[in-house]
Motif scaffolding. Structure first.
Motif, PDB file in Angstrom:
ATOM      1  N   LEU A 154       0.250  -7.120 -21.566  1.00  0.00           N
ATOM      2  CA  LEU A 154      -0.894  -7.952 -21.960  1.00  0.00           C
ATOM      3  C   LEU A 154      -0.429  -9.295 -22.510  1.00  0.00           C
ATOM      4  CD1 LEU A 154      -3.976  -7.882 -22.121  1.00  0.00           C
ATOM      5  CD2 LEU A 154      -3.780  -6.954 -24.425  1.00  0.00           C
ATOM      6  N   LEU A 155       0.586  -9.278 -23.353  1.00  0.00           N
ATOM      7  CA  LEU A 155       1.119 -10.520 -23.928  1.00  0.00           C
ATOM      8  C   LEU A 155       1.717 -11.423 -22.848  1.00  0.00           C
ATOM      9  CD1 LEU A 155       2.864  -9.163 -27.152  1.00  0.00           C
ATOM     10  CD2 LEU A 155       0.899 -10.708 -27.086  1.00  0.00           C
ATOM     11  N   ALA A 156       2.546 -10.843 -21.981  1.00  0.00           N
ATOM     12  CA  ALA A 156       3.218 -11.639 -20.953  1.00  0.00           C
ATOM     13  C   ALA A 156       2.235 -12.149 -19.914  1.00  0.00           C
ATOM     14  CB  ALA A 156       4.315 -10.806 -20.286  1.00  0.00           C
ATOM     15  N   SER A 157       1.325 -11.295 -19.461  1.00  0.00           N
ATOM     16  CA  SER A 157       0.372 -11.701 -18.426  1.00  0.00           C
ATOM     17  C   SER A 157      -0.585 -12.767 -18.932  1.00  0.00           C
ATOM     18  CB  SER A 157      -0.426 -10.480 -17.936  1.00  0.00           C
ATOM     19  OG  SER A 157       0.426  -9.504 -17.387  1.00  0.00           O
ATOM     20  N   GLY A 158      -1.033 -12.621 -20.178  1.00  0.00           N
ATOM     21  CA  GLY A 158      -1.900 -13.648 -20.747  1.00  0.00           C
ATOM     22  C   GLY A 158      -1.205 -14.989 -20.845  1.00  0.00           C
ATOM     23  N   SER A 159       0.074 -14.970 -21.199  1.00  0.00           N
ATOM     24  CA  SER A 159       0.843 -16.214 -21.296  1.00  0.00           C
ATOM     25  C   SER A 159       1.056 -16.841 -19.924  1.00  0.00           C
ATOM     26  CB  SER A 159       2.204 -15.938 -21.963  1.00  0.00           C
ATOM     27  OG  SER A 159       2.033 -15.403 -23.252  1.00  0.00           O
ATOM     28  N   VAL A 160       1.423 -16.017 -18.943  1.00  0.00           N
ATOM     29  CA  VAL A 160       1.646 -16.529 -17.590  1.00  0.00           C
ATOM     30  C   VAL A 160       0.360 -17.095 -16.995  1.00  0.00           C
ATOM     31  CG1 VAL A 160       2.237 -15.832 -15.226  1.00  0.00           C
ATOM     32  CG2 VAL A 160       3.624 -15.040 -17.140  1.00  0.00           C
ATOM     33  N   ALA A 161      -0.766 -16.476 -17.308  1.00  0.00           N
ATOM     34  CA  ALA A 161      -2.040 -16.915 -16.730  1.00  0.00           C
ATOM     35  C   ALA A 161      -2.422 -18.331 -17.147  1.00  0.00           C
ATOM     36  CB  ALA A 161      -3.150 -15.937 -17.127  1.00  0.00           C
ATOM     37  N   VAL A 162      -1.975 -18.783 -18.332  1.00  0.00           N
ATOM     38  CA  VAL A 162      -2.412 -20.094 -18.808  1.00  0.00           C
ATOM     39  C   VAL A 162      -1.416 -21.212 -18.542  1.00  0.00           C
ATOM     40  CG1 VAL A 162      -3.975 -19.196 -20.572  1.00  0.00           C
ATOM     41  CG2 VAL A 162      -1.583 -19.579 -21.146  1.00  0.00           C
ATOM     42  N   VAL A 163      -0.120 -20.884 -18.462  1.00  0.00           N
ATOM     43  CA  VAL A 163       0.868 -21.958 -18.251  1.00  0.00           C
ATOM     44  C   VAL A 163       1.780 -21.729 -17.057  1.00  0.00           C
ATOM     45  CG1 VAL A 163       0.914 -22.559 -20.696  1.00  0.00           C
ATOM     46  CG2 VAL A 163       2.586 -20.944 -19.804  1.00  0.00           C
ATOM     47  N   GLY A 164       1.721 -20.545 -16.450  1.00  0.00           N
ATOM     48  CA  GLY A 164       2.602 -20.271 -15.323  1.00  0.00           C
ATOM     49  C   GLY A 164       3.839 -19.504 -15.753  1.00  0.00           C
ATOM     50  N   MET A 165       4.817 -19.464 -14.868  1.00  0.00           N
ATOM     51  CA  MET A 165       6.012 -18.655 -15.080  1.00  0.00           C
ATOM     52  C   MET A 165       7.027 -19.393 -15.951  1.00  0.00           C
ATOM     53  SD  MET A 165       6.428 -17.018 -11.266  1.00  0.00           S
ATOM     54  CE  MET A 165       7.823 -16.000 -11.781  1.00  0.00           C
TER      55      MET A 165
END
Length: 340
Positions: free
Chosen positions: A246-257
């Motif tokens: 949840l933490l990683a996917s939420g972060s990737v969703a807003v700024v990318g990889m």
């Protein structure tokens, strides 16, 4: 005990001060130079309206988002390394980042514009990140999870995810410039909408991870020892892995990889403090936020007005460290064979 607590508290205060200094430095950095006096005047309401607009609507949300993403990725990496007892586990080596990217890009490129939304993109990123982590775990599990095998399987799954993303981009007729920038992990053009999208995840999940710090400490004792203490190992591992996704996917969703922040930050945290995950979680979060702010600053001042994506900068810094960890794990594993 008090000496240990005082040392840990000193480290926390030092990291907070460093984070504050980087925040003030990043406010000044950019195509338009802004002095300390102008920054202060903008916050007190006496500054130039144009500069105030730039600070409040572009640079400040960018700084806040960088800290949130860095914290999210770092804590996600810490959880992954703890529950798998694997120093190479991280969102980018577990396939979480690549899976989240595939899910998010699929919604952007395949769905009609009227059906797209930030929350749908986040949901797709979460599903993709969870699927990536599940694939890596299943394919790397052989009577346990070997660190080197997990890293190699994670690289393979991540490569497959990246290949599918590139295939979607080449087959899409839409403008893919934004998607390509997003794949490199960029804070360019981000505003308060992305901050508000990520804040609930960080604010709700990170404290839960901190409260489960004692549980993560028990995982370090070994699976048999944990079972002997009456802990439901698989259930708690699934819960913690879900929080990490949840933490990683939420972060990737807003700024990318963003590469290697989730891998490196927990290692730095363990070197700075001791005493268990109740200390590791906040320190890792602060270190991740500092890495993101520092990477964003380097990317903006390295060759102005050209701006390098923050994900590119963190990858250049973190890739050699990943290779060092991989080499050390291989050396540790092969050493008993040499002595036999």
């Amino acid at each position: 005990m008090s000496i240990l607590r005082n040392r840990n508290l000193t480290v926390l205060v030092a990291l907070v001060i460093l984070l504050g200094l980087l925040m003030m430095t990043n406010i000044q950095a950019g195509a338009v130079g802004i002095s300390w006096q102008e920054v202060w005047a903008s916050f007190t309401g006496a500054g130039d309206p144009d500069l105030t607009y730039i600070i409040l609507n572009y640079r400040l949300p960018r700084i806040v988002l960088a800290m949130l993403v860095g914290c999210g990725l770092a804590v996600s990496g810490l959880v992954s390394q703890s529950i798998l007892r694997n120093p190479l586990a991280a969102p980018d080596t577990l396939g979480i980042s690549a899976g989240a990217a595939l899910g998010a890009v699929s919604t952007v490129l395949l769905l009609p514009v009227e059906m797209q939304s930030a929350w749908l993109t986040s949901l797709a990123a979460f599903v993709g990140g969870g699927a990536g982590a599940l694939l890596v775990y299943v394919f790397s599990y052989r009577n346990g999870v070997d660190p080197v095998r997990l890293a190699l399987v994670g690289v393979a799954v991540s490569a497959c995810g990246s290949t599918l993303v590139q295939l979607l981009i080449t087959q899409s007729s839409a403008n893919t410039n934004t998607v390509l920038l997003w794949l490199n992990g960029s804070l360019w053009g981000r505003n308060w909408d992305q901050v508000l999208q990520l804040v609930p995840i960080i604010v709700l999940v990170v404290p839960v991870v901190w409260m489960l710090g004692k549980v993560m400490d028990l995982f370090g004792l070994g699976e048999q020892s944990v079972k002997g203490l009456g802990l439901r190992v698989e259930k708690m591992r699934a819960v913690l892995l879900l929080l990490a996704v949840l933490l990683a996917s939420g972060s990737v969703a807003v700024v990318g990889m963003i590469g290697f922040v989730g891998l490196v930050s927990p290692h730095i945290a363990r070197r700075l403090v001791s005493g268990g995950h109740r200390y590791y979680v906040p320190v890792a979060g602060l270190v991740g936020a500092i890495m993101m702010l520092l990477g964003d600053y380097i990317g903006r001042v390295l060759a102005p007005p050209l701006e390098f994506p923050v994900g590119l900068v963190t990858s250049v810094i973190g890739a050699p460290y990943f290779l060092f960890l991989l080499w050390r794990q291989y050396r540790t594993k092969s050493r008993p064979d040499k002595n036999s």
